[in-house]
Write a protein that holds these residues in place. Structure first.
Motif, PDB file in Angstrom:
ATOM      1  N   TYR A  67       0.844  -1.195   0.000  1.00  9.46           N
ATOM      2  CA  TYR A  67       0.000   0.000   0.000  1.00  9.46           C
ATOM      3  C   TYR A  67       0.875   1.240   0.000  1.00  9.46           C
ATOM      4  N   LYS A  68       0.346   2.296  -0.593  1.00  9.24           N
ATOM      5  CA  LYS A  68       1.008   3.589  -0.524  1.00  9.24           C
ATOM      6  C   LYS A  68       0.447   4.370   0.653  1.00  9.24           C
ATOM      7  N   PRO A 146      -0.096   6.547   7.622  1.00  7.45           N
ATOM      8  CA  PRO A 146       1.086   7.302   7.186  1.00  7.45           C
ATOM      9  C   PRO A 146       2.327   6.421   7.081  1.00  7.45           C
ATOM     10  N   ALA A 147       3.369   6.983   6.459  1.00  7.59           N
ATOM     11  CA  ALA A 147       4.620   6.250   6.269  1.00  7.59           C
ATOM     12  C   ALA A 147       5.205   5.830   7.625  1.00  7.59           C
ATOM     13  N   GLN A 179       4.754   0.179   0.937  1.00  3.48           N
ATOM     14  CA  GLN A 179       5.619   0.180  -0.228  1.00  3.48           C
ATOM     15  C   GLN A 179       6.941   0.837   0.116  1.00  3.48           C
ATOM     16  N   ASP A 180       8.046   0.201  -0.306  1.00  2.00           N
ATOM     17  CA  ASP A 180       9.379   0.722  -0.030  1.00  2.00           C
ATOM     18  C   ASP A 180       9.528   2.109  -0.626  1.00  2.00           C
ATOM     19  N   ASP A 188       1.064   1.598  -8.028  1.00  2.00           N
ATOM     20  CA  ASP A 188       0.805   0.275  -7.461  1.00  2.00           C
ATOM     21  C   ASP A 188       0.227  -0.629  -8.543  1.00  2.00           C
ATOM     22  N   ARG A 189       0.724  -1.845  -8.620  1.00  2.00           N
ATOM     23  CA  ARG A 189       0.191  -2.782  -9.593  1.00  2.00           C
ATOM     24  C   ARG A 189      -0.030  -4.131  -8.920  1.00  2.00           C
ATOM     25  N   PRO A 190      -1.064  -4.841  -9.321  1.00  2.00           N
ATOM     26  CA  PRO A 190      -1.205  -6.198  -8.793  1.00  2.00           C
ATOM     27  C   PRO A 190      -0.043  -7.034  -9.304  1.00  2.00           C
ATOM     28  N   ILE A 191       0.716  -7.650  -8.412  1.00  2.00           N
ATOM     29  CA  ILE A 191       1.936  -8.323  -8.832  1.00  2.00           C
ATOM     30  C   ILE A 191       1.702  -9.790  -9.155  1.00  2.00           C
TER      31      ILE A 191
END
Length: 802
Positions: A67-68, A146-147, A179-180, A188-191
Motif C-alpha cells: 500500500y502507498k 502514514p509512512a 511500499q518501499d 501500485d500494480r497487482p503483482i
C-alpha cells in the motif's frame, strides 16, 4: 432485541481464542457483555480452516501486496452464490498487534453505503452492518496509514444466523505491507500473474443513477450528462488511472471536458500492453428510464497477460469529477475467468480543477493534486456536502458479465449450466436427431486428441442434459467421440490460424468530415505446427460524418429538455439549451445557436389559487458556533381574493458552525467541615467538584478547595487540673494487675486509643477529604470533666485539578 444489542452479541462470539465456529445461548452472551469489552478482540481468534470456507472472501481492489501511505483502496467483502451472510465486522490492525490500544489500529475506513454499513458504536474503528439481513456483498473505502506504519492486516468475520466464521490466515484476511520508499511515485500494480488459459469476452454495462431525484442539491437542470466511456483491457504494466496517482493529460481531458480523444490516443500508444479499447457512447441527459434509453454497453476481451480492465466517464457538468474502475482483475486465483462483477460507483476528483460545485468556473489546480474519492465533508458548497459526514449516495453502477470463453481453458469446472451454454462456441451447429423432449446444452469444443503421434486416437466432446420433458422418450448420450491423429498428422493444414469474428467498428476518428475507423479480432487458436499467425488482427477504413460540413462547421449536442415556463398562469416563455461539442476547425466562431426560446401558455390566471416569488437566499446561521438553524422565505404574489394559498412561505434547515467554547462548570460548595482541633487554633475546609471540563477554548476551572481558620475554645492549662489528671492516671495504674502501656493521648478523666489511619480520599482529583478518629478507651469514674468523648479530624486531599 435492539439493533445495537444484536450487533454486540454476534461480535462477541469471536472472543473465544481456539474455535472456528461458535454458538452461545443468550444467558452466556449477557455474561460476556457485562464482563468483557471486545474492540480489541473482534478478530483475534485463532481458528483452523473450515471445510467449504472459501465461499466468503475479503478483497482489496487491484489485489495489491503493498500500500502507498495515505492512498485510498476499495475493500469488498463478498459471499459466493448461493451463500450469504447476515452480519460482519471489518477491522485493520498493525501486524502483530492485538488491538488493545488505539495506536494498534492502522488507517481509516470510509463508509460508501450507510444503508449497508456503519461504524461499530462501541468500537468506532471497526465497520459492521447497519441492519442484520441477508446480503452477499458490502464495500467500503480504506485509507492507508502514514509512512512508517509497516505491514497492516485487514481482517473480517462473517455472521450467519447465530454462527460466526473467521480465520487469521485465508480468504477473510489480507496482509498489505508498506511500499518501499524507493518505489515512491511508481504506480501500485497487482503483482500476481494470471494463470488462466485461453481468452474471455466480457460485456460492460453502465447504469447512471445521477438524477435530480437521487441527488437534489443544486442538481444542474441544463446540460447534465455522462461523457463517452473510455477504457481498455490491459496488462499490469500499464495504468490508465488510480486513486493516489496523478491524472495523465488524457484523463484530465475526460475529467474536465468529457473528451475521450486524448485518452484513446494514450491507450492505443500502449498497444503491446492493451488487448481491447473499451468505448461507449455519451448520455444526454444524464438519466432516462431504461424503457426510453438503453444503458450504454461495450464488449472487450482479456487474456493471460492483459487481464485487467479500467475505464472512466465524466459526470457533467462538473469541475473534474468522474466515476470508473481502475485495474479490475478478471482473472481468478483458480486459473479461471471471473463470471460477473457488480460495482456501485461514487464520484472521484481528478485533482486538476479546484471547483466545488457542478457549474463552478474553470479554476486549474496548481500544482496538480492526486486523484481521490469525493467525500461529504469536502466543502460546504459541494452538492454532496453533509454536515454530519454521511456517505455519498452512489451515482452509478457498472455490471461486467462474462459472455464467452475461447480457446482451451485451464479451469474447466463450469460455474453453472447457463455458464456452460454461454461459453460454448456458437459455430458448433451440427445437425442431430435429438428429440424435442430432450433439452441439452450445446456441444463443448472437441478435446485434444488422445494420441500424440500419427497413430489413430480419439477426441471427445460433451453436452449436458438440462431437462427431459417426456420420460417415455429416451434421450441420446451426452458424449460424442471422433477418430483423430496427433498434431501434424491430420490431412488438414496444421499451419492454419483460427480467428474470432470481427469486433464492431470503432466510432469515426473525427466528428465532422472524413476520418478513419477500425475494428479488431483476436486469435482463437494458434497453428498446431507451432508456426506464427500472420493473419491481420486489425483493419481500418475511411468514414464520413456530416458530409456537408466544412472547416467552419461546428458540432453541437442534442437539444436539452425545455425549462419550466416563466409564468405560472397565462402567457410565458420557456427556454432550452444545447452545448458546442467541437468548435470549427478553422478557428472561427461557432454560428450555431446554443439556446432557443418559445412561448408557453399556462392555465388562465384566475384559476390559479396563488402566485409565489422565488425563494430568497438562505439566512445566516442562527448561532455563531455549534448547531443552529437557517431559514429562507418567499412572498405571496397573487391577490388573496383569488383563493387560499396553502404553499409554505418559509423553510428551515439545520446548519453547523465550529464548536462553541465550553467553560468549566462546577458544583456548589459543600458545607464547611468540622474544625480539625477540639481546642485551640485549627482549620476547616469545603470542596466542590468539576461537572464539565473546559472544551474548545472555554474558561479554565477555578479552585476546588477552600480552607479557613477556626478556634473553638482555649485549651486547658490550669496546673491544678493537670495535677489532678496525672493523679487519676497513677491511681488507675495501681489498680490494674497488669501494667498497660499508655497507647493513647490523655485527656482529663479518660484514656484514649491512638488515632486511626487516615481514610481513603473521597476523590481522585479536584479536591476531596480524608478523616481519622480517636475513641475513648477508658473513662475514670472520678472524672468531673465532660470532654471525655470520641475525637474526629478532617483534612483535604488530592487537590490537584482533574
Amino acid at each position: 432485541m435492539g439493533l445495537s444489542s444484536l450487533t454486540f452479541r454476534w461480535a462477541l462470539l469471536t472472543l473465544a481464542p481456539a474455535l472456528t465456529v461458535l454458538a452461545f445461548p443468550d444467558e452466556t452472551l449477557d455474561k460476556v457483555l457485562k464482563s468483557e469489552g471486545y474492540c480489541s478482540r473482534i478478530l483475534r481468534a485463532q481458528g483452523t480452516r473450515r471445510e467449504g470456507y472459501n465461499e466468503f472472501s475479503l478483497r482489496v481492489e487491484g489485489d495489491p501486496e503493498f500500500y502507498k501511505p495515505g492512498n485510498s483502496y476499495r475493500v469488498t467483502l463478498s459471499a459466493a452464490t448461493p451463500s450469504y451472510f447476515r452480519g460482519f465486522t471489518l477491522i485493520a490492525l498493525k501486524e502483530n498487534k492485538e488491538g488493545d490500544k488505539e495506536e494498534d489500529h492502522a488507517g481509516t475506513f470510509q463508509i460508501i453505503d450507510e444503508e449497508e454499513t456503519q461504524f461499530m458504536s462501541n468500537c468506532p474503528v471497526a465497520v459492521t452492518e447497519s441492519t442484520p439481513r441477508r446480503r452477499t456483498r458490502i464495500q467500503v473505502f480504506w485509507t492507508a496509514p502514514p509512512a512508517g506504519t509497516g505491514c497492516v492486516i485487514l481482517k473480517a468475520s462473517i455472521v450467519q444466523k447465530r454462527i460466526i466464521y473467521f480465520q487469521d490466515e485465508g480468504s477473510l484476511t489480507k496482509k498489505l505491507c508498506e511500499q518501499d520508499s524507493t518505489f515512491d511515485g511508481v504506480t501500485d500494480r497487482p503483482i500476481l500473474d494470471c494463470c488462466a488459459c485461453g481468452t474471455a469476452k466480457y460485456r460492460l454495462t453502465f447504469y447512471g443513477n445521477w438524477s435530480e431525484k437521487t441527488h437534489p442539491k443544486d442538481y444542474p437542470r441544463r446540460a447534465n450528462h455522462w461523457s463517452a466511456i473510455i477504457g481498455g483491457s490491459h496488462s499490469k504494466n500499464y495504468v490508465l488511472w488510480e486513486y493516489g496517482g496523478y491524472a495523465s493529460e488524457g484523463v484530465k481531458q475526460v475529467a474536465e471536458l468529457g473528451s475521450p480523444v486524448k485518452m484513446e490516443e494514450e491507450i492505443r500508444q500502449q498497444s503491446d500492453e492493451v488487448l481491447t479499447v473499451i468505448k461507449a457512447k455519451a448520455q444526454w441527459p444524464a438519466w432516462q428510464p431504461l424503457n426510453v434509453r438503453a444503458a450504454p454497453s461495450a464488449e472487450f476481451s482479456v487474456d493471460r497477460t492483459r487481464h485487467l480492465m479500467s475505464f472512466l466517464t465524466m459526470l457533467g457538468p462538473s469541475p473534474d469529477w468522474n466515476v470508473g474502475l481502475s485495474a479490475e482483475d478478471l482473472c481468478t486465483k483458480e486459473c479461471g475467468w471471473v463470471q460477473k462483477v457488480v460495482q456501485d460507483l461514487i464520484p472521484w476528483d481528478a485533482g486538476t480543477d479546484s471547483g466545488v460545485t457542478y457549474e463552478s468556473p474553470n479554476k486549474p489546480t496548481i500544482p496538480q493534486e492526486k486523484i481521490r474519492p469525493l467525500t461529504s465533508l469536502d466543502h460546504p458548497q459541494s452538492p454532496f456536502y453533509d454536515p454530519e459526514g454521511g456517505s455519498i449516495t452512489q451515482v452509478a453502477r457498472v455490471v461486467i458479465e462474462r459472455i464467452a470463453r475461447k480457446g482451451e481453458q485451464c479451469n474447466i469446472v463450469p460455474d453453472n449450466i447457463d455458464d456452460i451454454v454461454a461459453d460454448l462456441a456458437p459455430e458448433e451447429k451440427d445437425e442431430d436427431d435429438t428429440p424435442e423432449t430432450c433439452i441439452y446444452s450445446n456441444w463443448s469444443p472437441w478435446s485434444a486428441c488422445s494420441s500424440s503421434t500419427c497413430d489413430k486416437g480419439k477426441r471427445m466432446r460433451q453436452r449436458m442434459l438440462k431437462a427431459q420433458l417426456d420420460l417415455s422418450v429416451p434421450c441420446p448420450d451426452t458424449q460424442d467421440f471422433q477418430p483423430c491423429m496427433g498434431p501434424g498428422c491430420s490431412d488438414e493444414d496444421g499451419s492454419t490460424c483460427t480467428m474470432s469474428e470481427w469486433i464492431t467498428w470503432s466510432p469515426c476518428s473525427i466528428s465532422c468530415g472524413v476520418g478513419m475507423r477500425s475494428r479488431e479480432r483476436y486469435v482463437k487458436q494458434f497453428p498446431e505446427d507451432g508456426s506464427v499467425c500472420t493473419v491481420p488482427t486489425e483493419e481500418t477504413e475511411k468514414c464520413t460524418v456530416n458530409e456537408e460540413c466544412s472547416p467552419s462547421s461546428c458540432l453541437t449536442t442534442e437539444w436539452g429538455e425545455w425549462d419550466e415556463c416563466s409564468a405560472t398562469c397565462g402567457m410565458g416563455m420557456k427556454k432550452r439549451h444545447r452545448m458546442i461539442k467541437m468548435s470549427p476547425a478553422d478557428g472561427s466562431m461557432c454560428k450555431a445557436e446554443t439556446s432557443e426560446v418559445e412561448k408557453c401558455m399556462m392555465p388562465e390566471c384566475h384559476t390559479i389559487p396563488c402566485l409565489l416569488s422565488a425563494w430568497s437566499e438562505w439566512s445566516d446561521c442562527s448561532v455563531t458556533c455549534g448547531k443552529g438553524m437557517r431559514t429562507r422565505q418567499r412572498m405571496l404574489k397573487s391577490l388573496a381574493e383569488l383563493g387560499d394559498c396553502n404553499e409554505e412561505l418559509e423553510q428551515v434547515e439545520k446548519c453547523m458552525l465550529p464548536e462553541c467554547p465550553i467553560d468549566c462548570e462546577l458544583t456548589e460548595w459543600s458545607q464547611w467541615s468540622e474544625c480539625n482541633k477540639s481546642c485551640g487554633k485549627g482549620h476547616m475546609i469545603r470542596t466542590r467538584m468539576i461537572k464539565m471540563e473546559p472544551q474548545f477554548g472555554g474558561a479554565p476551572c477555578p479552585e476546588t478547595v477552600q480552607r479557613k481558620k477556626c478556634r473553638i475554645r482555649k485549651c486547658l492549662r490550669n496546673p491544678l487540673i493537670q495535677k489532678m489528671r496525672w493523679r487519676e492516671v497513677r491511681e488507675n495504674r495501681r489498680s490494674e494487675p497488669m501494667k498497660e502501656e499508655i497507647d493513647g493521648e490523655q485527656y482529663p478523666g479518660c484514656r484514649m486509643r491512638p488515632w486511626t489511619a487516615w481514610s481513603e480520599c473521597t476523590k481522585l482529583c479536584g479536591g476531596g477529604i480524608q478523616e481519622r478518629y480517636m475513641t475513648v478507651k477508658k473513662r475514670f469514674k472520678s472524672s468531673q470533666f465532660t470532654s471525655c468523648k470520641d475525637k474526629k479530624e478532617i483534612r483535604a486531599c488530592n487537590v490537584h485539578p482533574c
